[in-house]
Scaffold this motif. Structure first.
Motif, PDB file in Angstrom:
ATOM      1  N   SER A   1      -5.307  30.722  -4.092  1.00  0.00           N
ATOM      2  CA  SER A   1      -6.476  31.186  -3.361  1.00  0.00           C
ATOM      3  C   SER A   1      -6.533  32.707  -3.419  1.00  0.00           C
ATOM      4  O   SER A   1      -5.481  33.364  -3.386  1.00  0.00           O
ATOM      5  CB  SER A   1      -6.347  30.724  -1.904  1.00  0.00           C
ATOM      6  OG  SER A   1      -7.441  31.112  -1.131  1.00  0.00           O
TER       7      SER A   1
ATOM      8  N   LEU B   1      -1.904  25.589  -2.697  1.00  0.00           N
ATOM      9  CA  LEU B   1      -3.124  25.982  -3.399  1.00  0.00           C
ATOM     10  C   LEU B   1      -3.125  27.454  -3.788  1.00  0.00           C
ATOM     11  O   LEU B   1      -2.588  28.301  -3.071  1.00  0.00           O
ATOM     12  CB  LEU B   1      -4.347  25.704  -2.521  1.00  0.00           C
ATOM     13  CG  LEU B   1      -4.661  24.243  -2.273  1.00  0.00           C
ATOM     14  CD1 LEU B   1      -5.745  24.107  -1.220  1.00  0.00           C
ATOM     15  CD2 LEU B   1      -5.068  23.546  -3.566  1.00  0.00           C
TER      16      LEU B   1
ATOM     17  N   VAL C   1     -10.673  28.551  -2.981  1.00  0.00           N
ATOM     18  CA  VAL C   1      -9.643  28.062  -3.890  1.00  0.00           C
ATOM     19  C   VAL C   1     -10.038  28.376  -5.327  1.00  0.00           C
ATOM     20  O   VAL C   1     -11.203  28.658  -5.617  1.00  0.00           O
ATOM     21  CB  VAL C   1      -9.420  26.535  -3.746  1.00  0.00           C
ATOM     22  CG1 VAL C   1      -8.830  26.202  -2.380  1.00  0.00           C
ATOM     23  CG2 VAL C   1     -10.704  25.760  -3.973  1.00  0.00           C
TER      24      VAL C   1
END
Length: 110
Positions: A98, A96, A64
């Motif tokens: 990433s 998220l 992340v």
């Protein structure tokens, strides 16, 4: 508009989630994350309201992006040391950010 030098002050790094815990003391459902940013930065903790899209077990090992140079923030009984980055989906739930490929821990976004 901001200058590139202003953007460069925000230290955004890649880390790997190594521990996920429930965080029932928050108003909105959240997890407590432990994230490894490699040897230069080490392990940091973060609170993230990501329960809608992510089960705890699927987060383990995920890379992340997080801001690592904001001051720590006290969230109830928990001290959040980094800001894990995400964007809202059409319903306002967090997805998220990433890397799309495996990268070294602690790598700086530019």
């Amino acid at each position: 508009m901001i200058a590139y030098d202003d953007f460069a002050k925000v230290d955004i790094r890649v880390g790997r989630i190594i521990q996920v815990e429930d965080f029932p003391q928050t108003r909105k459902p959240a997890y407590k994350l432990t994230i490894d940013f490699g040897s230069e930065i080490g392990t940091k903790r973060s609170s993230a309201q990501i329960t809608r899209h992510y089960a705890k077990e699927e987060l383990l090992g995920m890379q992340v992006m997080a801001v690592v140079n904001f001051p720590a923030k006290q969230i109830g009984p928990f001290r959040s040391e980094v800001l894990t980055l995400g964007v809202a989906d059409a319903n306002g739930d967090v997805v998220l950010l990433s890397p799309t490929k495996e990268v070294p821990l602690g790598g700086k976004m530019f």
